[in-house]
Design a protein around this motif. Structure first.
Motif, PDB file in Angstrom:
ATOM      1  N   ILE A 190      65.369  57.282  21.952  1.00  0.00           N
ATOM      2  CA  ILE A 190      64.348  58.107  22.603  1.00  0.00           C
ATOM      3  C   ILE A 190      63.084  57.274  22.728  1.00  0.00           C
ATOM      4  O   ILE A 190      62.649  56.633  21.769  1.00  0.00           O
ATOM      5  CB  ILE A 190      64.045  59.390  21.798  1.00  0.00           C
ATOM      6  N   GLY A 191      62.495  57.265  23.929  1.00  0.00           N
ATOM      7  CA  GLY A 191      61.267  56.508  24.147  1.00  0.00           C
ATOM      8  C   GLY A 191      60.716  56.758  25.530  1.00  0.00           C
ATOM      9  O   GLY A 191      61.021  57.773  26.163  1.00  0.00           O
ATOM     10  N   SER A 192      59.885  55.816  25.979  1.00  0.00           N
ATOM     11  CA  SER A 192      59.239  55.941  27.297  1.00  0.00           C
ATOM     12  C   SER A 192      59.513  54.686  28.130  1.00  0.00           C
ATOM     13  O   SER A 192      58.600  53.885  28.399  1.00  0.00           O
ATOM     14  CB  SER A 192      57.734  56.159  27.134  1.00  0.00           C
ATOM     15  N   PRO A 193      60.762  54.459  28.539  1.00  0.00           N
ATOM     16  CA  PRO A 193      61.062  53.269  29.340  1.00  0.00           C
ATOM     17  C   PRO A 193      60.382  53.349  30.700  1.00  0.00           C
ATOM     18  O   PRO A 193      60.430  54.372  31.388  1.00  0.00           O
ATOM     19  CB  PRO A 193      62.585  53.308  29.462  1.00  0.00           C
ATOM     20  N   LEU A 194      59.700  52.237  31.058  1.00  0.00           N
ATOM     21  CA  LEU A 194      59.029  52.138  32.352  1.00  0.00           C
ATOM     22  C   LEU A 194      58.057  53.291  32.579  1.00  0.00           C
ATOM     23  O   LEU A 194      57.846  53.743  33.714  1.00  0.00           O
ATOM     24  CB  LEU A 194      60.068  52.081  33.475  1.00  0.00           C
ATOM     25  N   GLY A 195      57.467  53.809  31.509  1.00  0.00           N
ATOM     26  CA  GLY A 195      56.484  54.873  31.599  1.00  0.00           C
ATOM     27  C   GLY A 195      57.070  56.258  31.719  1.00  0.00           C
ATOM     28  O   GLY A 195      56.307  57.232  31.866  1.00  0.00           O
ATOM     29  N   LEU A 196      58.403  56.403  31.648  1.00  0.00           N
ATOM     30  CA  LEU A 196      59.042  57.720  31.737  1.00  0.00           C
ATOM     31  C   LEU A 196      59.143  58.291  30.323  1.00  0.00           C
ATOM     32  O   LEU A 196      60.075  57.963  29.568  1.00  0.00           O
ATOM     33  CB  LEU A 196      60.426  57.593  32.391  1.00  0.00           C
ATOM     34  N   SER A 197      58.176  59.146  29.955  1.00  0.00           N
ATOM     35  CA  SER A 197      58.080  59.629  28.574  1.00  0.00           C
ATOM     36  C   SER A 197      59.275  60.493  28.203  1.00  0.00           C
ATOM     37  O   SER A 197      59.871  61.167  29.060  1.00  0.00           O
ATOM     38  CB  SER A 197      56.779  60.408  28.385  1.00  0.00           C
ATOM     39  N   SER A 198      59.597  60.454  26.939  1.00  0.00           N
ATOM     40  CA  SER A 198      60.650  61.284  26.332  1.00  0.00           C
ATOM     41  C   SER A 198      61.997  61.097  27.032  1.00  0.00           C
ATOM     42  O   SER A 198      62.730  62.059  27.257  1.00  0.00           O
ATOM     43  CB  SER A 198      60.236  62.761  26.353  1.00  0.00           C
ATOM     44  N   SER A 199      62.326  59.863  27.374  1.00  0.00           N
ATOM     45  CA  SER A 199      63.642  59.571  27.963  1.00  0.00           C
ATOM     46  C   SER A 199      64.658  59.376  26.847  1.00  0.00           C
ATOM     47  O   SER A 199      64.352  58.814  25.786  1.00  0.00           O
ATOM     48  CB  SER A 199      63.578  58.320  28.840  1.00  0.00           C
ATOM     49  N   VAL A 200      65.888  59.811  27.099  1.00  0.00           N
ATOM     50  CA  VAL A 200      66.949  59.777  26.093  1.00  0.00           C
ATOM     51  C   VAL A 200      68.129  59.010  26.654  1.00  0.00           C
ATOM     52  O   VAL A 200      68.562  59.252  27.793  1.00  0.00           O
ATOM     53  CB  VAL A 200      67.377  61.203  25.692  1.00  0.00           C
ATOM     54  N   THR A 201      68.650  58.079  25.847  1.00  0.00           N
ATOM     55  CA  THR A 201      69.908  57.400  26.161  1.00  0.00           C
ATOM     56  C   THR A 201      70.764  57.419  24.913  1.00  0.00           C
ATOM     57  O   THR A 201      70.253  57.574  23.794  1.00  0.00           O
ATOM     58  CB  THR A 201      69.670  55.949  26.613  1.00  0.00           C
ATOM     59  N   SER A 202      72.059  57.256  25.082  1.00  0.00           N
ATOM     60  CA  SER A 202      72.965  57.281  23.941  1.00  0.00           C
ATOM     61  C   SER A 202      73.988  56.165  24.061  1.00  0.00           C
ATOM     62  O   SER A 202      74.228  55.634  25.151  1.00  0.00           O
ATOM     63  CB  SER A 202      73.674  58.633  23.841  1.00  0.00           C
ATOM     64  N   GLY A 203      74.556  55.811  22.919  1.00  0.00           N
ATOM     65  CA  GLY A 203      75.573  54.764  22.891  1.00  0.00           C
ATOM     66  C   GLY A 203      76.143  54.661  21.498  1.00  0.00           C
ATOM     67  O   GLY A 203      76.148  55.644  20.741  1.00  0.00           O
ATOM     68  N   ILE A 204      76.603  53.457  21.164  1.00  0.00           N
ATOM     69  CA  ILE A 204      77.185  53.231  19.845  1.00  0.00           C
ATOM     70  C   ILE A 204      76.519  52.028  19.211  1.00  0.00           C
ATOM     71  O   ILE A 204      75.772  51.286  19.847  1.00  0.00           O
ATOM     72  CB  ILE A 204      78.703  53.015  19.939  1.00  0.00           C
ATOM     73  N   VAL A 205      76.820  51.843  17.942  1.00  0.00           N
ATOM     74  CA  VAL A 205      76.369  50.648  17.238  1.00  0.00           C
ATOM     75  C   VAL A 205      77.317  49.522  17.609  1.00  0.00           C
ATOM     76  O   VAL A 205      78.516  49.588  17.337  1.00  0.00           O
ATOM     77  CB  VAL A 205      76.339  50.872  15.717  1.00  0.00           C
TER      78      VAL A 205
END
Length: 518
Positions: free
Chosen positions: A328-343
């Motif tokens: 969860i973060g603000s990639p390219l200024g897009l606040s509260s963006s969510v991505t998922s994956g694995i370790v």
């Protein structure tokens, strides 16, 4: 020879004055023993001639003055109040001997002494002393007024104390009040000690997590984001007409936000720069840099907020390759963006160039294929329970591609937590160092970190490590590259003594090195 003189006969007993009942007689006083007076002492201590008494005769003194001083008459009011009534006439309080007493008293005076009175020890000063019991029993109401000794009463049981009406209600209420005050003071002291012992936890709104180690059901990503999104913020740095964006994670109720050093380094070096923090609901507030650590690319920012949503810290050491993670973060200024994956990997040694002349960044990274882009730096990497396990920090982009290709890196929270606590407490942190530079080497028989130079007086020089040695093991960790050696050293505490395996001119050796502060 002198003739023996007959002893004088005792004088006859004097009968009772006025009445002789023929039985009792009053006993007269014993004859006085008057020894002869020494003439010398009489002349020395006797009265002067013409003085017969210790007091001057009043009559003579008054006659010499010509008058006798009399007391003035009492006031008329006192005479009227306290004088004898006129009805008594000449009657006086003291009656003459032999006169008839007032009232119905007997006409015969009672016998005062018995026949054996001459043998009474109270009358005979020569009688022996006899010890006997006291005149009154202990504790009795005698003339001495002594209070009886206090006696210990029976012990009170709880029912008697509360319901037996043997203790005043005011005393019980006072006792209850004192107990309540002691309890409150103890509770406050325990709360203060608990807060002082762990600076990253307090009574705040925590992001909830499920039981650790349990795989979440399908659709749990949305639930995790709903519970944790408010704890991830966007950080804006404005320097002149330019600036940058990044992310951060609220880790403490005091308003402390953990982020990357390269997100806020421009604001730290330029006094005209401004730093703003934007929450998930759009609220903005000014932020202040508490401390930075360029070697690990971590920093702490503080904001003035009340009751913020604080992320719950997990354990990065429990991660395994293949575990599900959420970024969860603000990639390219897009606040509260969510991505998922694995370790994708754990304990991945990472060393990168520092920002603006800062030393190289070194840490053991968590590798993930969750999409991470510019602006995700400093954001949260969560496990499948919603607990924070890493701080997103870097991506690998070959060539001109600056976007995500599925290789991102995060700083493990176990390591980041120790750095954050040091920054909050002291504003800076020190790291372990052994005082050498190395490069990666690979050969048929040996892979490791070859020593390029050794700092004079450093830990490596004191341990006997020389230029050209190849370090193959540091403590329990195998060393295959120079990056692995840097990570293995920085994760140690200052003052640790570590076994180091080296290869020198084809021979394997083991040395002891004690880490120093960088």
């Amino acid at each position: 020879m002198n003739e023996q003189q007959p002893s004088p006969e005792p004088p006859p007993a004097t009968p009772v004055s006025g009445v002789d009942d023929g039985q009792g007689r009053r006993i007269g006083p014993r004859p006085l023993d008057r020894p002869p007076v020494d003439p010398t002492q009489a002349a020395e201590f006797g009265r002067p001639d013409g003085v017969d008494s210790a007091f001057a005769p009043r009559a003579a003194s008054a006659a010499a003055n010509g008058s006798i001083a009399l007391a003035p008459p009492p006031p008329e009011a006192l005479s009227t109040a306290f004088s004898r009534p006129d009805s008594l006439g000449d009657v006086v309080l003291q009656r003459a001997p032999g006169s008839v007493p007032y009232g119905s008293e007997p006409t015969v005076e009672p016998v005062f002494w018995q026949d054996s009175a001459d043998r009474d020890p109270w009358r005979d000063p020569g009688a022996g002393a006899i010890l006997g019991p006291p005149a009154a029993e202990s504790g009795s109401d005698g003339d001495d007024g002594a209070a009886p000794p206090a006696k210990t009463g029976p012990l009170l049981s709880v029912p008697e104390l509360l319901f037996g009406r043997r203790v005043k209600p005011v005393a019980l209420a006072s006792l209850a009040g004192v107990a309540l005050l002691i309890g409150v003071a103890g509770g406050l002291a325990g709360w203060a000690i608990a807060q002082a012992g762990n600076p990253l936890t307090s009574s705040v709104t925590l992001a909830q997590v499920d039981s650790p180690g349990k795989q979440a059901a399908p659709g749990s990503v949305a639930d995790i984001v709903k519970r944790t999104q408010a704890a991830v913020v966007q950080i804006e740095v404005q320097v002149g007409s330019g600036g940058g964006l990044g992310s951060g994670v609220m880790i403490d109720a005091g308003g402390y936000i953990l982020t990357n050093n390269h997100v806020v380094s421009a604001a730290a070096t330029d006094p005209t720069a401004t730093l703003r923090v934007v929450f998930a609901d759009g609220t903005k507030t000014d932020g202040k840099i508490v401390g930075r650590d360029p070697k690990t690319d971590l920093a702490v920012v503080k904001v003035a907020v009340t009751n913020p949503t604080v992320i719950q810290l997990g354990k990065s050491s429990s991660l395994s390759v293949g575990d599900q993670v959420i970024a969860i973060g603000s990639p390219l200024g897009l606040s509260s963006s969510v991505t998922s994956g694995i370790v994708s990997a754990v304990n991945r040694p990472l060393q990168a160039a520092g920002e603006g002349g800062d030393p190289p960044v070194t840490y053991d990274a968590i590798q993930t294929d969750a999409a991470i882009n510019h602006g995700n730096s400093g954001g949260a990497l969560l496990d499948d329970t919603g607990a924070l396990v890493g701080i997103n920090s870097a991506i690998l982009s070959p060539g001109d591609n600056t976007g995500s290709i599925g290789i991102g890196f995060a700083i493990p929270i176990d390591f980041a937590r120790r750095i954050a606590e040091g920054l909050i407490r002291d504003g800076q942190v020190k790291h372990a160092d052994i005082g050498l530079n190395a490069r990666s080497v690979s050969a048929v028989s040996t892979d490791g970190a070859q020593v390029q130079n050794v700092k004079e007086g450093g830990a490596a020089a004191k341990a006997g490590i020389a230029e050209g040695d190849v370090i193959t093991k540091f403590g329990d960790r195998p060393i295959r590259t120079a990056d692995e050696l840097s990570v293995a050293v920085i994760e140690r505490n200052i003052g640790d003594t570590v076994k180091v395996q080296i290869v020198r001119q084809g021979r394997q050796m083991e040395l002891q090195v004690t880490t120093q502060s960088d």
